[in-house]
Design a protein around this motif. Structure first.
Motif, PDB file in Angstrom:
ATOM      1  N   UNK A  92       0.826  -1.208   0.000  1.00  0.00           N
ATOM      2  CA  UNK A  92       0.000   0.000   0.000  1.00  0.00           C
ATOM      3  C   UNK A  92       0.861   1.259   0.000  1.00  0.00           C
ATOM      4  N   UNK A  93       1.958   1.219   0.742  1.00  0.00           N
ATOM      5  CA  UNK A  93       2.880   2.368   0.761  1.00  0.00           C
ATOM      6  C   UNK A  93       3.477   2.589  -0.625  1.00  0.00           C
ATOM      7  N   UNK A  94       3.815   1.494  -1.300  1.00  0.00           N
ATOM      8  CA  UNK A  94       4.343   1.611  -2.665  1.00  0.00           C
ATOM      9  C   UNK A  94       3.329   2.273  -3.591  1.00  0.00           C
ATOM     10  N   UNK A  95       2.073   1.893  -3.440  1.00  0.00           N
ATOM     11  CA  UNK A  95       1.050   2.489  -4.304  1.00  0.00           C
ATOM     12  C   UNK A  95       0.834   3.958  -3.974  1.00  0.00           C
ATOM     13  N   UNK A  96       0.881   4.309  -2.696  1.00  0.00           N
ATOM     14  CA  UNK A  96       0.725   5.714  -2.323  1.00  0.00           C
ATOM     15  C   UNK A  96       1.850   6.558  -2.891  1.00  0.00           C
TER      16      UNK A  96
END
Length: 599
Positions: free
Chosen positions: A530-534
């Motif tokens: 999720x952090x990568x997508x953000x």
């Protein structure tokens, strides 16, 4: 060695420029919005009704297959919006393959196109096998018995992969469908009009008769509505996703559409809505008419309606079913050659596959060559083996296309106009290509090679059609593009791992401590993804006006990727094995092509 490795990397991930196709290589524009609606509906409706429904009910989800279709249809609808945006923007035949080539690079595009070709071949073979099975049932299995008696001396083949006998009828159906698609897109669509009308009549007939004679208790008896559990619903959804793969054919036909910027998005939304509603209604009627454990996957509807002891209904249904499956065979054999055509144009397949007939305006060489493969598969391979190989290639293509939408939203694109197509000179006419690279011919000098190499460089990464939103120099451009692609790749990897851990593994663990440990690990991996997508969502989007845009960018595409990965990890092992083996074959082919090319 390091230099050669860097050269491979640059070749693998170079991106395709947005240059128009020369007039002699263009397909004929003749399709309207109504044509696309009919074509897309015929493609998807046939797959959902006759190929997938019985298998999902019997082996995957039971009565809850209704929810499987709803979930798959919803996810496919939002994925189709991404296809529609890129089709309206780029307007070139090739669909997922071409979109990924423009956004992500040559190697990802090759893998997408490579797997989509196999998906279409298997899909056509499945449809032809199902057509033959229904016809054999019509004549009380006389075709099969005759083949075993006279061709095999009364001794059928005993194999888990091969059919008991060579299915000659299925092969003939596949070859006839190839001939039809070679005539021309307009002729194919005219036949599809008949197919779609018949399909709709089948849905109405199935629904009316099924609901009148059905038993509501079949939805809950004997094992309850969720006969295979929640995971069964998810597995069924992954399998049902194949039913909605027809919207990909709409974007493949964009080069033959009169007004693609308007027609493709409208046709996508209409055909997806019609297909989802009809698939759910048909599945519900079959579920109440027949207990899920008695449904025959090969000819589910015919077998269910034969229990009503009404021969008129059975024969009428059979004729309609054969017509509907014919639409599915034609749709697959219409789609696949156009993917190969686009790959051949870019040098990733043999150049002869890019030949367009001046008479029919279709890629006749590609149709003829690839029409033989599904015929051979349908003649020898069992239906249940073929059908387990479906869907995973479609998931790979869809995820790549959704990522492409995110990438291209962060670039300004200067698209060439239609008027330029007639005057642009045709390049690459005297040169052969392997792996997307120029190979010097006998008549070409070193000076010509150097000059043509400079022209090729203008056609890929450094193409002036690519204008990022904020560019300081070329290194900043490469860094920005690479960063987005890297974050998306990490998001997909971590998301896939988290999904596999959280959905599949804990249900097989008996010890509480190990169970909660796995849940914790899966949750941590998901948060990292999720952090990568953000990090991707921080990118500034482009400001150009487009004919159609996916709403909620980039969050809606991120949700679509997550849901498709959820369905993908629940597919059977045979599908994953097919994906890895076929991709490795394609990768090795591309490496060999690169190794013999001139750098």
């Amino acid at each position: 060695m390091a230099f050669k490795g860097m050269a491979y990397y640059q070749k693998f991930f170079r991106r395709k420029g947005l240059k128009p196709v020369h007039a002699t290589q263009r397909l004929k524009r003749c399709l309207t919005t109504l044509d696309l609606v009919i074509f897309g509906t015929g493609n998807m409706l046939g797959a959902g009704l006759y190929i997938v429904t019985g298998e999902v009910i019997r082996s995957y989800a039971g009565p809850s297959a209704i929810l499987s279709f709803v979930i798959a249809g919803t996810i496919a609808f939002f994925s189709a919006l991404c296809y529609a945006e890129l089709a309206a923007l780029l307007q070139i035949s090739g669909s997922a393959y071409y979109y990924v080539y423009v956004a992500l690079g040559e190697f990802p595009a090759f893998l997408v196109g490579w797997n989509l070709i196999l998906e279409c071949l298997i899909g056509a073979a499945c449809a032809a096998s199902s057509w033959s099975a229904y016809l054999n049932e019509l004549v009380d299995a006389k075709i099969g018995n005759y083949t075993v008696e006279y061709l095999l001396d009364g001794e059928p083949w005993d194999s888990n992969i091969l059919l008991p006998y060579p299915d000659i009828v299925a092969g003939i159906v596949s070859l006839l469908a190839s001939m039809l698609t070679a005539i021309g897109a307009k002729a194919t669509l005219r036949c599809n009009v008949v197919f779609v009308i018949v399909n709709i009549l089948v849905v109405v007939g199935i629904s009316v008769v099924g609901f009148q004679n059905g038993i509501v208790d079949n939805l809950t008896q004997p094992d309850g509505f969720f006969a295979y559990g929640v995971l069964g619903v998810l597995s069924g959804s992954g399998f049902c996703f194949y039913s909605f793969s027809g919207f990909d054919a709409l974007s493949i036909a964009v080069e033959e559409t009169e007004n693609p910027a308007k027609s493709v998005p409208v046709a996508t939304i209409i055909s997806m809505s019609v297909t989802t509603v009809t698939a759910v209604i048909s599945c519900l009627s079959l579920t109440v008419l027949r207990p899920y454990f008695n449904v025959d996957p090969a000819w589910s509807f015919l077998e269910a309606f034969e229990t009503l002891n009404n021969s008129y209904i059975s024969y009428a249904l059979l004729i309609c079913v054969l017509t509907g499956i014919s639409a599915l065979v034609v749709a697959h054999l219409f789609t696949m050659p156009r993917i190969a055509l686009s790959m051949a144009r870019h040098g990733l397949l043999f150049s002869c596959l890019a030949t367009i007939s001046q008479r029919t305006g279709t890629p006749v060489v590609t149709i003829g060559l690839f029409g033989i493969i599904p015929a051979a598969l349908s003649i020898f391979i069992r239906f249940d083996v073929l059908i387990e190989l479906l869907s995973i290639g479609i998931f790979v293509a869809h995820i790549a296309v959704v990522c492409s939408v995110i990438v291209l939203r962060n670039e300004k694109l200067d698209l060439a106009t239609e008027q330029l197509e007639e005057t642009l000179p045709l390049k690459r006419t005297t040169l052969s290509y392997r792996g997307g690279l120029r190979i010097r011919t006998e008549s070409e000098t070193e000076a010509d090679l150097l000059k043509n190499k400079e022209e090729d460089d203008d056609d890929v990464d450094s193409n002036p059609g690519y204008k990022p939103v904020e560019v300081v120099n070329s290194w900043t451009y490469m860094l920005d593009t690479t960063s987005i692609n890297t974050w998306l790749l990490l998001f997909i990897i971590f998301n896939t791992a988290a999904t596999a851990i959280l959905i599949n593994l804990p249900s097989k663990v008996k010890y509480p401590l190990l169970f909660w440990s796995m849940v914790a690990v899966g949750s941590i991996v998901f948060v990292i993804g999720l952090i990568c997508f953000l990090s991707v969502s921080r990118a500034k989007g482009e400001t150009n006006k487009r004919n159609f845009k996916v709403p909620g960018m980039p969050y809606l595409p991120g949700i679509v990727i997550t849901l498709e990965l959820l369905l993908m990890v629940n597919l059977k092992a045979l599908a994953w094995l097919r994906l890895f083996v076929w991709s490795i074959i394609g990768k090795n082919y591309l490496i060999i092509a690169l190794s013999i090319s001139t750098f």
